[in-house]
Design a protein around this motif. Structure first.
Motif, PDB file in Angstrom:
ATOM      1  N   ALA A  38     -27.341  22.323  59.698  1.00 15.97           N
ATOM      2  CA  ALA A  38     -25.905  22.543  59.497  1.00 15.97           C
ATOM      3  C   ALA A  38     -25.014  22.863  60.572  1.00 15.97           C
ATOM      4  O   ALA A  38     -24.103  22.238  60.868  1.00 15.97           O
TER       5      ALA A  38
ATOM      6  N   TRP B  41     -24.333  15.292  54.651  1.00 17.98           N
ATOM      7  CA  TRP B  41     -23.761  16.224  53.579  1.00 17.98           C
ATOM      8  C   TRP B  41     -23.454  15.276  52.381  1.00 17.98           C
ATOM      9  O   TRP B  41     -23.257  14.103  52.509  1.00 17.98           O
TER      10      TRP B  41
ATOM     11  N   LEU C 289     -26.561  19.834  51.191  1.00 16.92           N
ATOM     12  CA  LEU C 289     -26.963  19.309  52.538  1.00 16.92           C
ATOM     13  C   LEU C 289     -28.268  18.609  52.078  1.00 16.92           C
ATOM     14  O   LEU C 289     -28.941  19.093  51.099  1.00 16.92           O
TER      15      LEU C 289
ATOM     16  N   SER D 235     -24.622  19.781  63.026  1.00 11.18           N
ATOM     17  CA  SER D 235     -23.382  18.882  62.451  1.00 11.18           C
ATOM     18  C   SER D 235     -21.967  19.322  62.910  1.00 11.18           C
ATOM     19  O   SER D 235     -21.304  18.363  63.045  1.00 11.18           O
TER      20      SER D 235
ATOM     21  N   LEU E  51     -19.973  28.131  54.263  1.00 10.29           N
ATOM     22  CA  LEU E  51     -21.120  26.991  53.894  1.00 10.29           C
ATOM     23  C   LEU E  51     -21.427  27.235  52.550  1.00 10.29           C
ATOM     24  O   LEU E  51     -21.427  26.357  51.546  1.00 10.29           O
TER      25      LEU E  51
END
Length: 384
Positions: free
Chosen positions: A13, A114, A91, A16, A81
């Motif tokens: 994550a 995502w 995710l 990204s 998140l």
């Protein structure tokens, strides 16, 4: 959590936010390092060549680390998140059950995706076709695309496109019109949702299909990002159809990616006087793309003659292979009329979220379709 541990999921994550989609340096590093190692190296002030494994020599890695370190301040907190997850985003990482393994065919496969929607992405892509083309679509192109998408979705195929104006929108709407499954792959983050004018369309896709992006949720699209995104559209599907495209259309890059991945490339012919079909004619004339004019033509290219089930629209996953919970949900979906998700949940003995997840999976696999009354079994599907 799936097959990937929490620290690796968090590291992917973070990547990204630090890297651009399709970054070749990241793709090369992930082939020799774990994502946690890469994040730790970026977060330090050391020379990347001194903190990475000795056998992990990547050209240009120092310049890549400079770019990534400049973005460390953009990494959100774990609480942020979690808030996105509570808002309906999730995710999916390589190695997890929902990850479409065909993405691994790419030289620079996404580090993470995502998602937003009820459908299982891997199941949705088992039998899928990408329909792409011009944003400035003509009435002819819009009509042909809508009919193609509806015909493919009605046969149990997932329609994949990029969510843009023009041909992309017609592809998604054609699939939705017959209660089929569709996947939208965006060049922006999912909460940013570009183009803004498709807010309602994206919501409709998420209800029965899935929205996909490599970008962080609130990231705006970049000009190169649209072309980079096209490699994911090509990789997810079993074949790509260019419905209408000018000679300089970005849709031709999707066809190029499909050809590089050895997937069938098809094109719809148009009027010889139309500049918006010149790109399709070039694909047929110079690239060896197959000329297609109907859903049947497309299926002849992506479903070999031996795959009679696929060609006739039978489910991609037999009912006997479904897990017990999903099979229970399928068992209470009627063949005629329809039944709402709340009623399905009650009759199947599951909560509403589970029922919606199972219905999305069943739709992607070709067992059920949306209707005015809710959900019904698709004619010809095994009732479990």
């Amino acid at each position: 959590m799936g097959a990937v541990a929490a620290p690796e999921r968090l590291a992917r994550a973070v990547l990204s936010f630090l890297t651009e989609p399709g970054d070749p340096a990241l793709g090369a590093l992930l082939r020799c390092c774990g994502p946690e190692e890469i994040v730790a190296a970026v977060s330090s002030d050391s020379d990347p060549n001194s903190v990475l494994p000795a056998d992990c020599a990547v050209p240009g890695v120092s310049r890549a680390f400079q770019r990534w370190r400049a973005r460390l301040g953009q990494v959100p907190s774990p609480a942020r998140l979690s808030a996105w997850e509570r808002g309906g985003l999730r995710l999916v990482c390589p190695g997890e059950p929902e990850w479409p393994t065909q993405l691994d065919d790419l030289d620079s496969s996404p580090a993470v995706l995502w998602l937003r929607g009820t459908t299982d992405l891997r199941y949705a892509c088992l039998r899928s076709v990408s329909l792409v083309g011009a944003r400035a679509a003509t009435a002819y192109g819009s009509h042909v695309c809508t009919e193609l998408a509806a015909g493919l979705a009605d046969r149990g195929y997932t329609v994949i496109s990029g969510g843009a104006y023009g041909i992309d929108a017609c592809a998604h709407r054609g699939a939705l019109a017959v209660g089929g499954s569709t996947v939208g792959v965006l060049a922006s983050g999912l909460t940013f949702g570009y183009p803004k004018g498709h807010y309602e369309l994206f919501g409709a896709i998420a209800e029965t299909g899935v929205m996909v992006s490599e970008c962080p949720p609130d990231q705006a699209p970049t000009r190169p990002g649209f072309l980079i995104r096209n490699r994911v559209i090509a990789a997810l599907s079993r074949g790509t159809v260019v419905v209408e495209a000018a000679l300089r259309s970005g849709a031709l890059s999707t066809a190029r990616h499909a050809r590089e991945l050895n997937r069938p490339v098809m094109a719809v012919p148009g009027p010889v006087t139309s500049d918006q079909s010149a790109g399709c004619h070039q694909l047929i004339r110079e690239w060896g793309a197959t000329c297609v004019t109907s859903a049947r033509d497309v299926l002849e290219m992506i479903a070999p003659l031996g795959e009679e089930g696929a060609r006739s629209g039978e489910p991609a996953v037999p009912a006997d292979d479904l897990d017990p919970v999903t099979a229970a949900v399928l068992g209470v979906v009627p063949l005629r009329g329809g039944r709402g998700p709340a009623t399905v949940a009650t009759l199947a003995g599951v909560d509403l979220d589970t029922a919606l997840r199972c219905l999305g999976l069943l739709a992607a696999a070709g067992h059920v379709v949306r209707c005015d009354q809710g959900w019904r079994r698709r004619r010809g599907a095994d009732p479990a």
